[in-house]
Each structure stands twice: as structure tokens, then as C-alpha cells.
Design a protein around this motif. Structure first.
Motif, short mmCIF file in Angstrom:
data_model
loop_
_atom_site.label_atom_id
_atom_site.label_comp_id
_atom_site.label_asym_id
_atom_site.label_seq_id
_atom_site.Cartn_x
_atom_site.Cartn_y
_atom_site.Cartn_z
N PRO A 13 0.83 -1.20 0.00
CA PRO A 13 0.00 0.00 0.00
C PRO A 13 0.87 1.25 0.00
N GLY A 14 0.43 2.27 -0.73
CA GLY A 14 1.19 3.52 -0.80
C GLY A 14 0.26 4.71 -0.91
N ASP A 15 0.83 5.88 -1.08
CA ASP A 15 0.04 7.10 -1.26
C ASP A 15 0.81 8.06 -2.15
N ARG A 16 0.30 9.27 -2.30
CA ARG A 16 0.91 10.23 -3.23
C ARG A 16 2.31 10.68 -2.82
N SER A 17 2.69 10.41 -1.58
CA SER A 17 4.03 10.80 -1.15
C SER A 17 5.11 10.05 -1.94
N LEU A 18 4.73 8.94 -2.58
CA LEU A 18 5.68 8.17 -3.39
C LEU A 18 5.91 8.80 -4.76
N LEU A 19 5.03 9.70 -5.17
CA LEU A 19 5.07 10.26 -6.53
C LEU A 19 5.98 11.48 -6.58
N LYS A 20 7.27 11.21 -6.77
CA LYS A 20 8.29 12.26 -6.80
C LYS A 20 9.09 12.19 -8.09
N PRO A 21 9.66 13.31 -8.52
CA PRO A 21 10.52 13.28 -9.72
C PRO A 21 11.63 12.24 -9.57
N GLY A 22 11.85 11.47 -10.62
CA GLY A 22 12.88 10.45 -10.61
C GLY A 22 12.37 9.07 -10.28
N VAL A 23 11.15 8.97 -9.74
CA VAL A 23 10.58 7.68 -9.37
C VAL A 23 10.05 6.98 -10.63
N LYS A 24 10.36 5.70 -10.75
CA LYS A 24 9.88 4.90 -11.88
C LYS A 24 8.46 4.41 -11.58
N VAL A 25 7.59 4.50 -12.57
CA VAL A 25 6.20 4.11 -12.36
C VAL A 25 5.68 3.27 -13.52
#
Length: 212
Positions: free
Chosen positions: A172-184
Motif C-alpha cells: 500500500p502507498g500514497d501520493r508521497s511516493l510520486l516524486k521526480p525520478g521515481v519509476k512508475v
């Protein structure tokens, strides 16, 4: 006589035009009622501006995807084949063999609280002819070719996991994981105006690249 034929021709042409108009209107209505097609987006986050997520895709394109309160965010962490036990709930993108056995391209392990997510077997877009199967692990033979059985509502598949195939955990995650440089890796639906709205996002933690 010619006038009669002329009238008949005009009536026939009018009838054909009306029929064509009806068929076109029915086609448009059916297209409008059809389920929205999902679009897969894979790449690296370049920015998050409000509800707009910007991604540089693997195809070297810049894509903006909208987020809503219903957009699910999951973290992706490294795992091992030994993390999979009989009873584990997993998903795998795979290619079918001549005998129906699936060869995994990746495997993702769900935590217990996410068991049942996406249960089933369906086409997938990771590669032409690939499928996605989410289900519960039955028999597991790690010492014998890393072969497992995967059961889901209405069916069962045998999956072989090659040594070089990535295995990850979905958490489980949230928007705090959505940062520049993160692979999605995410799936979105196109809106009427052409904009994309994300349904769910798998975001790599600590530099992990989501393989699905």
C-alpha cells in the motif's frame, strides 16, 4: 415513364441516405456506451503539479496524467522467489507456451490485505500476446524449475518463473511516493477531451523499477 423512374431513383437515394444516417448514429451511440479503453504508461516521473502527474515514458514521450481521489497508489519493493509461499496471492505478466504453461515475465506479490486484487486471467500489454494472471499460489516447486500453480475464480494456470525474471512486492502507498525520478507503471483512461486520468499507479521505492 422517365419521370416515374426518376421519382423512384430519388426515393431510393433518399432511403439509402436515411439508412446510412441511422447506421452512423447507432455506431456513434455504441461507441459512446462502450467501456473506456485503458492506456498503459510506463516511465519516470518528471513532476507532480497538483493533480497533474508528468511522466517521461519508455517511448521517450512526455505524458501528463490526471489524478483523482480514486487513483490508487501502490509501492513496489524488491522481493525474492522464496517470499512466495503456498497460499500467497500474486500476479504475473507472462507469455503462453504450446502446452498452455505460462512463462513469467515478472511476478508481483501482494500483501495479505490486498489478496483478491484483480483476480483472474486476461490479456495484458507488456508484450504482444502477453497475459496478466492474478491468483492464489497452490503447489510451489522452487527447486524444480521454479514452477507454481496459480488459482483464480474460474480457472488455474501453471507458471514457470525463470531465474532472471524480476520478483517484487506490491505494498500500500500514497501520493508521497510520486516524486521526480521515481519509476512508475500506471494505467489510465482517456477522457472525452483526450486527457488521461490514472486508475492505479505502481511506484518504485528506493530506485526500484516496476517490471509490470
Amino acid at each position: 415513364m422517365n419521370s416515374i423512374f426518376g421519382k423512384l431513383a430519388r426515393r431510393s437515394a433518399l432511403a439509402s441516405a436515411m439508412s446510412l444516417a441511422v447506421l452512423m448514429s447507432v455506431g456513434v451511440a455504441q461507441a459512446a456506451d462502450a467501456p473506456a479503453q485503458r492506456v498503459g504508461v510506463r516511465g519516470e516521473i518528471t513532476a507532480l503539479e497538483g493533480d497533474a502527474l508528468k511522466v517521461h515514458t519508455l517511448g521517450n514521450e512526455e505524458v501528463t496524467v490526471g489524478l483523482t481521489k480514486d487513483t490508487q497508489v501502490r509501492g513496489v519493493t524488491l522481493a525474492r522467489i522464496s517470499d512466495i509461499k503456498p497460499g500467497s496471492y500474486i500476479g504475473t505478466a507472462a507469455m503462453p507456451g504450446p502446452d498452455g504453461t505460462l512463462t513469467a515475465m515478472e511476478v508481483h506479490v501482494f500483501p495479505p490485505e490486498m489478496a483478491g486484487t484483480g483476480d483472474g486471467h486476461r490479456p495484458f500489454d507488456l508484450a504482444p500476446g502477453s497475459s496478466m494472471t492474478n491468483g492464489r499460489v497452490g503447489e510451489l516447486k522452487v527447486a524444480n524449475g521454479r514452477t507454481l500453480t496459480l488459482s483464480y475464480k474460474g480457472g488455474e494456470k501453471t507458471v514457470v518463473v525463470p531465474e532472471n525474471v524480476p520478483v517484487v512486492n506490491l505494498v500500500p502507498g500514497d501520493r508521497s511516493l510520486l516524486k521526480p525520478g521515481v519509476k512508475v507503471a500506471l494505467f489510465a483512461v482517456p477522457e472525452v477531451d483526450g486527457r488521461l486520468t490514472a486508475l492505479g499507479i505502481s511506484a518504485g521505492e528506493n530506485g526500484v523499477k516496476p517490471p509490470m
